[in-house]
Design an enzyme around this catalytic site. Structure first.
Site, short mmCIF file in Angstrom:
data_model
loop_
_atom_site.label_atom_id
_atom_site.label_comp_id
_atom_site.label_asym_id
_atom_site.label_seq_id
_atom_site.Cartn_x
_atom_site.Cartn_y
_atom_site.Cartn_z
N HIS A 4 -23.51 -13.52 -14.62
CA HIS A 4 -23.20 -13.24 -16.02
C HIS A 4 -21.87 -13.89 -16.41
O HIS A 4 -21.78 -14.61 -17.42
CB HIS A 4 -23.13 -11.72 -16.22
CG HIS A 4 -22.80 -11.29 -17.60
ND1 HIS A 4 -23.76 -10.83 -18.49
CD2 HIS A 4 -21.61 -11.22 -18.28
CE1 HIS A 4 -23.18 -10.53 -19.64
NE2 HIS A 4 -21.88 -10.74 -19.54
N GLU A 5 -20.84 -13.65 -15.62
CA GLU A 5 -19.52 -14.20 -15.93
C GLU A 5 -19.47 -15.71 -15.73
O GLU A 5 -18.78 -16.43 -16.45
CB GLU A 5 -18.45 -13.52 -15.06
CG GLU A 5 -18.35 -12.01 -15.25
CD GLU A 5 -18.00 -11.60 -16.66
OE1 GLU A 5 -17.46 -12.44 -17.43
OE2 GLU A 5 -18.26 -10.44 -17.03
N HIS A 17 -20.59 -17.40 -18.87
CA HIS A 17 -19.51 -17.45 -19.86
C HIS A 17 -18.53 -18.59 -19.52
O HIS A 17 -18.12 -19.36 -20.39
CB HIS A 17 -18.73 -16.13 -19.87
CG HIS A 17 -19.47 -14.97 -20.47
ND1 HIS A 17 -20.19 -15.06 -21.64
CD2 HIS A 17 -19.58 -13.68 -20.06
CE1 HIS A 17 -20.72 -13.87 -21.93
NE2 HIS A 17 -20.36 -13.02 -20.98
#
Length: 372
Positions: A30-31, A34
């Site tokens: 997820h990170e 980003h």
């Protein structure tokens, strides 16, 4: 047994390890999404942490400080221009560079990248699972166990028999059981609550046969059991069909996820600590993973699918502090023709962050309360 003993009995060391790994990998991806979308647009990323809390190890690479932090669940990225910056006089102001300087589509792309990655991971895992294990058929129930000496055995029901119809009616794709809409195969138990003659139409070795029997739910005041354990029938599918089915399952999950979160918010505002099978806290999640680890690797894959879907949908909730809330603020700024003031955005983000923290604390308290 006290609370600590109850929690310890519900968890296993292997289950805890798998919990950390599954949640850790989901959060890392997820990170990382980003991070990748920010760097793709030329925005600096000051730090990337695997884990939360005190930093154990750090290394500088490609302009980013990569960290390994103490708490093994969670992570974060520090993207330039997302946090307020100092004005040189000890005060803070709205940033004007990096993320803050991007057009709205660039901001939304960075914010959407994390949830979409978890969504794609879940779809990928479902595709692998379906193509390897087959797809459950909601209108067919396969008998997986027949209890020796049971009524089912005297009726010559066997492991591998597939129930396709009940009392002359094909099993529907969905059924109503206890006021809930469930897959049709789960409705098999409903017929056993009704006394009288019944017929199961079963397929065995490519042949169809009717099994007729008279039934009474109770005998001598004791509940009667037929003596079978069953599950949905499973049919093999190609990778392409598995991929299509994965998207269908994801779409079908959206209403259920919305209802689950709505139920959680309702319980939160009414301080209802009763257990909700649709939403689990950290202890409940670790307990589920512990049970899955004892079953099979594919059971762990199912848990990983659910956790990635949950992480994706939860982060898209339009609460300030979450990705969904930040997307709303970016869109509001675009519609206004100018971003919110520093004070407005700080107040909104603080309120959202406080709400999320209180919600998480409530989930943990509810998780622990069932051991009292």
């Amino acid at each position: 047994m006290n609370v600590v003993q109850g929690i310890a009995a519900a968890l296993t060391p292997l289950g805890l390890l798998w919990t950390v790994l599954i949640i850790g990998v989901a959060t890392f991806l997820h990170e990382l999404a980003h991070y990748a979308l920010a760097r793709r647009q030329g925005v600096a990323v000051h730090s990337f942490s695997v884990g939360m809390g005190p930093v154990l190890l750090r290394r500088q690479w490609r302009g980013t400080e990569w960290r390994l932090s103490l708490l093994p669940i969670g992570g974060y990225v520090e993207i330039d221009g997302m946090a307020p910056e100092e004005d040189g006089q000890g005060s803070y102001r709205q940033p004007t560079r990096g993320f803050a300087a991007l057009p709205v589509w660039g901001k939304v792309a960075i914010l959407l990248a994390g949830p979409l990655t978890n969504l794609l991971v879940a779809i990928g895992l479902m595709t692998v699972s379906f193509s390897s294990q087959g797809v459950a058929v909601p209108d067919r129930a396969r008998i997986e166990e027949v209890v020796p000496g049971s009524r089912a055995q005297t009726l010559d029901l066997r492991v591998g028999d597939v129930i396709t119809a009940i009392d002359g009616q094909d099993i529907p794709e969905t059924a109503q059981v206890g006021g809930r809409t469930v897959a049709g195969w789960e409705g098999v138990r409903d017929v056993l609550t009704k006394a009288g003659p019944h017929t199961f139409t079963v397929q065995r070795d490519g042949q169809s046969r009717d099994v007729r029997f008279d039934w009474s739910p109770t005998v001598g005041g004791q509940k009667q059991l037929l003596g079978i354990r069953y599950a949905p029938d499973v049919q093999p599918v190609s990778v392409g069909a598995a991929f299509v089915r994965a998207w269908q399952v994801t779409g079908e999950a959206v209403p259920q996820v919305i209802r689950s979160f709505a139920g959680l918010f309702q319980r939160f505002f009414t301080l209802d600590l009763s257990r909700d099978e649709n939403v689990s806290g950290p202890i409940g999640t670790a307990e589920i993973v512990s049970r899955a680890a004892a079953v099979s690797p594919w059971a762990l894959v199912q848990v990983a699918i659910l956790l990635n879907l949950s992480l994706a949908f939860f982060n898209l909730i339009p609460i300030p502090g979450l990705d969904g809330g930040r997307i709303v603020l970016a869109l509001v700024g675009a519609l206004r023709g100018r971003p919110l003031t520093f004070q407005q955005e700080q107040a909104i983000n603080f309120a959202g962050f406080a709400f999320v923290m209180l919600l998480m604390a409530f989930v943990v308290v509810r998780d622990v309360s069932r051991f009292f």
